[in-house]
Design an enzyme around this catalytic site. Structure first.
Site, short mmCIF file in Angstrom:
data_model
loop_
_atom_site.label_atom_id
_atom_site.label_comp_id
_atom_site.label_asym_id
_atom_site.label_seq_id
_atom_site.Cartn_x
_atom_site.Cartn_y
_atom_site.Cartn_z
N ASP A 29 1.01 -1.12 0.09
CA ASP A 29 -0.03 0.12 -0.14
C ASP A 29 0.90 1.30 0.08
O ASP A 29 1.94 1.32 0.70
CB ASP A 29 -1.02 -0.08 1.35
CG ASP A 29 -1.92 0.98 1.14
OD1 ASP A 29 -3.26 0.66 1.18
OD2 ASP A 29 -1.82 2.23 1.11
N ASN A 85 -13.02 -3.17 2.48
CA ASN A 85 -13.83 -2.20 2.66
C ASN A 85 -14.86 -2.18 1.46
O ASN A 85 -14.56 -2.48 0.37
CB ASN A 85 -13.44 -0.73 2.81
CG ASN A 85 -12.22 -0.38 3.70
OD1 ASN A 85 -12.46 -1.05 4.89
ND2 ASN A 85 -11.14 0.00 3.47
N GLN A 92 -14.60 2.31 1.30
CA GLN A 92 -13.94 1.96 0.05
C GLN A 92 -13.59 3.13 -0.92
O GLN A 92 -14.52 3.99 -1.19
CB GLN A 92 -14.69 0.72 -0.72
CG GLN A 92 -14.05 0.31 -2.00
CD GLN A 92 -14.74 -0.88 -2.89
OE1 GLN A 92 -15.92 -1.12 -2.11
NE2 GLN A 92 -14.22 -1.13 -3.84
N VAL A 94 -10.82 2.96 -3.51
CA VAL A 94 -10.50 2.57 -5.11
C VAL A 94 -11.62 1.45 -5.25
O VAL A 94 -11.92 0.09 -4.61
CB VAL A 94 -9.37 1.82 -5.03
CG1 VAL A 94 -8.96 1.28 -6.27
CG2 VAL A 94 -8.28 2.91 -4.56
N HIS A 98 -10.44 -5.55 -3.26
CA HIS A 98 -9.02 -5.61 -2.58
C HIS A 98 -9.02 -6.05 -1.16
O HIS A 98 -10.08 -5.58 -0.52
CB HIS A 98 -8.07 -4.61 -2.93
CG HIS A 98 -8.72 -3.35 -2.25
ND1 HIS A 98 -9.55 -2.44 -3.25
CD2 HIS A 98 -8.29 -2.55 -1.26
CE1 HIS A 98 -9.87 -1.48 -2.46
NE2 HIS A 98 -9.16 -1.43 -1.36
#
Ligand code: 5GP
Length: 114
Positions: A29, A85, A92, A94, A98
């Site tokens: 990240d 998320n 969330q 993006v 993921h």
């Protein structure tokens, strides 16, 4: 692909890759919330957990196995969080599914990152 993670998967945006196969990419990240903070991403463009289909079962199971492998590789197998998320209200940002694999610190027994 339409998101930042799509561009990373396509190779037009760089990332610090930690795992890759035909179906899954994992990378560090960019703004880590813990000493270890990895993102495990299916290459198939799935918007969020709420949009998975039965056919996605195998890749989701494989993402869990990748999380286990990476936890061992990054020496956090004794304690970590695996988080997704879902949607704006779920935090969330993006819109490409993921899992966050976060560890290397001691977490409280709540549901947040801190
Ligand atoms: P979300 O809030 O959608 O669950 O998490 C998105 C995560 O992606 C955040 O933790 C954020 O730091 C990370 N992120 C956003 N843009 C980039 C990027 O360009 N590269 C990498 N490696 N991580 C990113």
């Amino acid at each position: 692909m339409s998101t930042i993670f799509g561009r990373i998967i396509e190779g037009t945006l760089p990332c610090e890759k930690v795992y890759e196969n035909e179906r899954i990419l994992a990378f560090k990240d960019i703004y880590p919330k813990a000493p270890v903070h990895l993102l495990i991403v299916p290459k198939k463009e799935i918007r969020c957990l709420q949009e998975i289909e039965p056919e996605d079962g195998p890749v989701l199971a494989e993402m869990l196995l990748v999380a286990k492998e990476l936890a061992a590789k990054f020496s956090i197998a004794d304690g970590y969080r695996l988080i997704t998320n879902n949607g704006k209200k779920g935090g969330q940002v993006v819109e490409h599914l993921h899992f966050h694999l976060v560890g290397g610190k001691t977490f409280c027994s709540d549901t947040g990152f801190d």
